[in-house]
Scaffold this active site. Structure first.
Site, short mmCIF file in Angstrom:
data_model
loop_
_atom_site.label_atom_id
_atom_site.label_comp_id
_atom_site.label_asym_id
_atom_site.label_seq_id
_atom_site.Cartn_x
_atom_site.Cartn_y
_atom_site.Cartn_z
CD GLU A 124 70.41 28.34 45.11
OE1 GLU A 124 71.29 28.22 44.03
OE2 GLU A 124 69.69 27.47 45.06
CG ASP A 130 78.99 21.94 47.61
OD1 ASP A 130 77.94 21.40 47.61
OD2 ASP A 130 79.94 21.42 46.47
CG ASP A 155 70.60 20.89 36.18
OD1 ASP A 155 70.27 20.08 35.36
OD2 ASP A 155 71.03 21.98 35.82
CB THR A 161 58.65 25.91 43.78
OG1 THR A 161 58.72 24.62 42.85
CG2 THR A 161 58.63 25.33 45.03
CE1 TYR A 165 64.08 26.68 39.23
CE2 TYR A 165 63.54 26.90 41.53
CZ TYR A 165 64.40 27.32 40.59
OH TYR A 165 65.26 28.12 40.84
#
Length: 247
Positions: A85, A112, A134, A208, A210
């Site tokens: 992350e 990354d 995303d 989560t 999200y």
């Protein structure tokens, strides 16, 4: 260095609000002990990256605030989990949980994820998580999606035969993109046998923030699970590609 500079960056911003004093302390003092250096020889034996002995290694790409990774680490103490992350605030939240629960089976890469996927030995990971990445919905941004030909190849390489790739998304367009890349790849088998297999989250797959946000917005999250197929002959791969056209 030149290779990394030329490679597309697949993540967005690095930091949001300022860190709290506790988060700053952990970021400066705890993170160095947990950080995975993809250039270090230790990554050739991923099980050696953790503070306690582990029987298997999992990888989570883009863990956000870390609630899923923490749940898995707490409920699978004999499994080491590498979390990737680049967002500093997310890393700081995870560090707080690592300290609070005394987790010795967590290692972190705050950059990354492709660095780790490239460095991991072949067949060294038993499970990979990619939860609500995303979707980059605009066509001109599709090149920044985490699922692409390069990353799918790298994940197939890192996963052991029989290993599992779990992906969640609430974007219908991205879900079709993911299925197109994975079903046609040939090294993965989509585990779904009925709609409930992808509409309902498995019990060992915690909710989560999200997912909560998606449901508040009236979106329907999709939970995809793929098995890494062992080495097979060309006829098997041909059959998989043909079957994928009907998905």
């Amino acid at each position: 260095m030149g290779e990394r500079t030329a490679r597309r960056r697949l993540f967005g911003r690095r930091q949001g609000r300022s860190l709290s004093p506790r988060q700053r302390r952990l970021y400066e003092q705890l993170l160095p002990a947990l950080r995975v250096d993809p250039a270090n020889e230790r990554i050739r034996e991923p099980a050696s990256l953790f503070g306690a002995p582990v029987e298997a290694v999992w990888l989570e790409i883009g863990f956000g605030g870390g609630e899923h990774l923490v749940w898995q680490a707490r409920n699978n103490r004999s499994t080491g989990i590498i979390g990737c992350e680049p967002f500093i605030n997310g890393v700081a939240k995870l560090l707080c949980a690592v300290e609070e629960y005394g987790l010795e089976n967590v290692a972190l890469h705050d950059d990354d994820a492709l660095d780790i996927l490239t460095a991991l030995p072949e067949g060294s990971v038993a499970r990979i998580f990619l939860l609500f990445p995303d979707p980059w919905p605009k066509k001109r941004h599709h090149k920044r999606r985490l699922i692409n030909g390069e990353t799918v190849n790298l994940m197939a390489r890192a996963l052991c035969a029989g290993g599992e790739l779990r992906i969640a998304s609430d974007d219908a367009g991205y879900v079709f993109w993911i299925l197109r890349h994975l079903v046609h790849h040939g090294d993965f088998h989509w585990r779904a046998n009925a709609p409930g297999d992808w509409r309902e989250r498995p019990r060992d797959w915690p909710e989560t923030r999200y997912e909560q946000r998606a449901r508040r917005l009236g979106l329907k999250p999709v939970f995809l699970s793929f098995t890494r197929i062992g080495a097979r002959g060309p006829e098997h791969r041909k059959g998989l590609r043909g079957a994928g056209k009907s998905v």
